[in-house]
Scaffold this motif. Structure first.
Motif: not given
Length: 265
Positions: A155-163, A178-181
């Motif tokens: 039930g968590a809200n996930v936020i993906f952040s770029s490096q 920007p790197s590939r990541f």
């Protein structure tokens, strides 16, 4: 015949009201908590020698508790292998938030040696065999997606952040590629229908506007780890990205969009 139909209808209504209610076993906090998963650029103490991670300053902009679980020297792979993602999964409650930001330690090659951080190259389910340990190594996208799915299931809200970028003024001329990541983080967010903040671009834009001398002062040890002042700027750039995206975390930001330096992208 009409009486039988009425009796049957009454039975169906009674059965419907007796149906099991939705599962409420997943506990939900009265006030959600924001957890941070990342490397030294986010972690308390940064890379040492007076540097600091940006996660230490995020709490000043939030109206909910922030727990910085970033660990220096980790990658998406080693954070997984060390059981740190699983610990987060075991800890979060429904309604909590988790920011995932890796990339600085995920590169390299698995051709002859393995430092325990390098991911298998690729953006999907590709696998490699570690030449050092013989273990199966997965891709960056795989590791963060598996973590994201498990967190979402709680039930968590996930936020993906770029490096965040290395010092883009290091050469004396502003350069940010920007790197590939960065792309991998955005892809993972899309695959899981999760929020995404291009933290790297927001930081790069802010660093460009501040100029060479100020930004150089943010990197007292190397081109990666920031001073406390630099970490504060990097944290504000993340907040700007959250506000501009107007995602689920934005409601818990104290600042208004206009009060945070920079422009939306």
């Amino acid at each position: 015949m009409k009486l039988s139909v009425l009796v049957l209808f009454s039975v169906l209504i009674a059965s419907a009201t007796a149906l099991p209610q939705p599962d409420k076993t997943i506990a939900k906090r009265a006030t959600p908590t924001l957890y941070l998963a990342g490397d030294s650029t986010m972690a308390k103490g940064g890379g040492g020698n007076g540097t600091e991670g940006w996660g230490q300053y995020l709490g000043y902009s939030m109206n909910i508790p922030v727990v910085n679980d970033a660990v220096g020297g980790t990658s998406a792979r080693s954070y997984t292998d060390q059981g740190r993602f699983q610990s987060l999964v075991d800890t979060v409650k429904s309604g909590d938030f988790v920011v995932i930001e890796f990339g600085h330690n995920d590169g390299g090659s698995l051709s002859t040696t393995d430092n325990g951080n390098t991911d298998c190259f690729g953006d999907g389910n590709q696998t490699c065999i570690s030449p050092t340990t013989g273990e199966t190594v997965h891709t960056f996208v795989y590791y963060v997606e598996q973590a994201g799915k498990a967190l979402q299931a709680k039930g968590a809200n996930v936020i993906f952040s770029s490096q965040t970028p290395d010092n883009p003024w290091e050469s004396g001329t502003f350069e940010y590629t920007p790197s590939r990541f960065v792309g991998y983080a955005q892809e993972a967010a899309g695959n899981l229908s999760a929020a995404y903040v291009d933290h790297g671009q927001y930081v790069a834009n802010r660093f460009q506007s501040l100029g060479l001398s100020i930004v150089d002062s943010f990197f007292p040890m190397d081109h990666l780890h920031t001073s406390p002042q630099g970490a504060d700027v990097v944290s504000a750039a993340f907040v700007k990205g959250v506000l501009c995206a107007n995602d689920v975390l934005a409601a818990h930001v104290k600042n208004t969009t206009g009060s945070v330096p920079g422009s939306c992208i």
